[in-house]
Scaffold this motif. Structure first.
Motif, PDB file in Angstrom:
ATOM      1  N   ILE A 170      -7.527  -4.259  -5.855  1.00  0.00           N
ATOM      2  CA  ILE A 170      -7.480  -2.838  -5.511  1.00  0.00           C
ATOM      3  C   ILE A 170      -6.521  -1.939  -6.361  1.00  0.00           C
ATOM      4  O   ILE A 170      -5.269  -2.415  -6.650  1.00  0.00           O
TER       5      ILE A 170
ATOM      6  N   THR B 250      -5.137   2.150  -7.589  1.00  0.00           N
ATOM      7  CA  THR B 250      -5.383   3.609  -7.460  1.00  0.00           C
ATOM      8  C   THR B 250      -6.378   4.104  -8.164  1.00  0.00           C
ATOM      9  O   THR B 250      -6.931   3.494  -9.322  1.00  0.00           O
TER      10      THR B 250
ATOM     11  N   GLN C 231      -8.602   6.844  -2.233  1.00  0.00           N
ATOM     12  CA  GLN C 231      -7.395   6.686  -2.677  1.00  0.00           C
ATOM     13  C   GLN C 231      -7.427   5.514  -3.423  1.00  0.00           C
ATOM     14  O   GLN C 231      -6.557   5.235  -4.388  1.00  0.00           O
ATOM     15  N   ARG C 232      -8.036   4.423  -3.381  1.00  0.00           N
ATOM     16  CA  ARG C 232      -8.268   3.244  -4.011  1.00  0.00           C
ATOM     17  C   ARG C 232      -9.635   2.689  -4.589  1.00  0.00           C
ATOM     18  O   ARG C 232     -10.393   3.320  -4.031  1.00  0.00           O
TER      19      ARG C 232
ATOM     20  N   SER D 115      -0.289   7.359  -4.315  1.00  0.00           N
ATOM     21  CA  SER D 115      -1.360   7.454  -3.015  1.00  0.00           C
ATOM     22  C   SER D 115      -2.123   8.970  -3.395  1.00  0.00           C
ATOM     23  O   SER D 115      -3.164   8.938  -2.773  1.00  0.00           O
TER      24      SER D 115
ATOM     25  N   ILE E  59       0.947  -1.199   0.092  1.00  0.00           N
ATOM     26  CA  ILE E  59      -0.260  -0.093   0.123  1.00  0.00           C
ATOM     27  C   ILE E  59       0.905   1.263  -0.098  1.00  0.00           C
ATOM     28  O   ILE E  59       0.759   2.263  -0.717  1.00  0.00           O
TER      29      ILE E  59
END
Length: 137
Positions: free
Chosen positions: A69, A71, A39-40, A18, A13
């Motif tokens: 997952i 960005t 952010q995801r 991010s 992560i």
């Protein structure tokens, strides 16, 4: 480059892009963690919001390892690729089927036949009522 993680960990992560502001996206807060920005995006989220902040991902005990997952930047790239591929698709036959054209051309004739049939049935019903009235009257 699109980053897709199957199992979120602190390490991967932190390695992912991010900050949405870096890419011209307006930051917006997570519904569950208003102090954190989304952010995801979970690509295969069913029945829940696919938008996640880092707290959602790190704090989720029941996050299946099969969830992908990405960005926000990667998600927008994927959505753009999909839209472009759909936009450039050509359809082989854009004409309506011949059966439909034939039916629509004979619509007036079909309507006239239906009207005639309904009138015939109405006469039969009226005769049946008249016979009942004579029988019980």
């Amino acid at each position: 480059k699109i980053h897709i993680q199957n199992t979120p960990t602190h390490k991967n992560i932190l390695q992912m892009d991010s900050q949405p502001q870096q890419y011209g996206f307006k930051a917006f807060p997570c519904r569950l963690h208003p102090s954190e920005n989304v952010q995801r995006v979970m690509l295969d989220a069913t029945g829940e919001s696919p938008l996640k902040c880092i707290e959602c991902i790190l704090g989720s005990q029941d996050l299946p390892s099969s969830h992908k997952i990405v960005t926000l930047k990667a998600f927008i790239s994927l959505a753009d690729e999909f839209y472009q591929s759909m936009k450039n698709m050509s359809f082989v036959d854009t004409n309506p089927p011949d059966e439909l054209v034939d039916f629509l051309e004979s619509e007036g004739e079909a309507l006239a036949k239906l009207t005639e049939h309904i009138e015939t049935e109405k006469q039969k019903v009226e005769q049946g009522f008249n016979e009942l009235i004579k029988a019980f009257g």
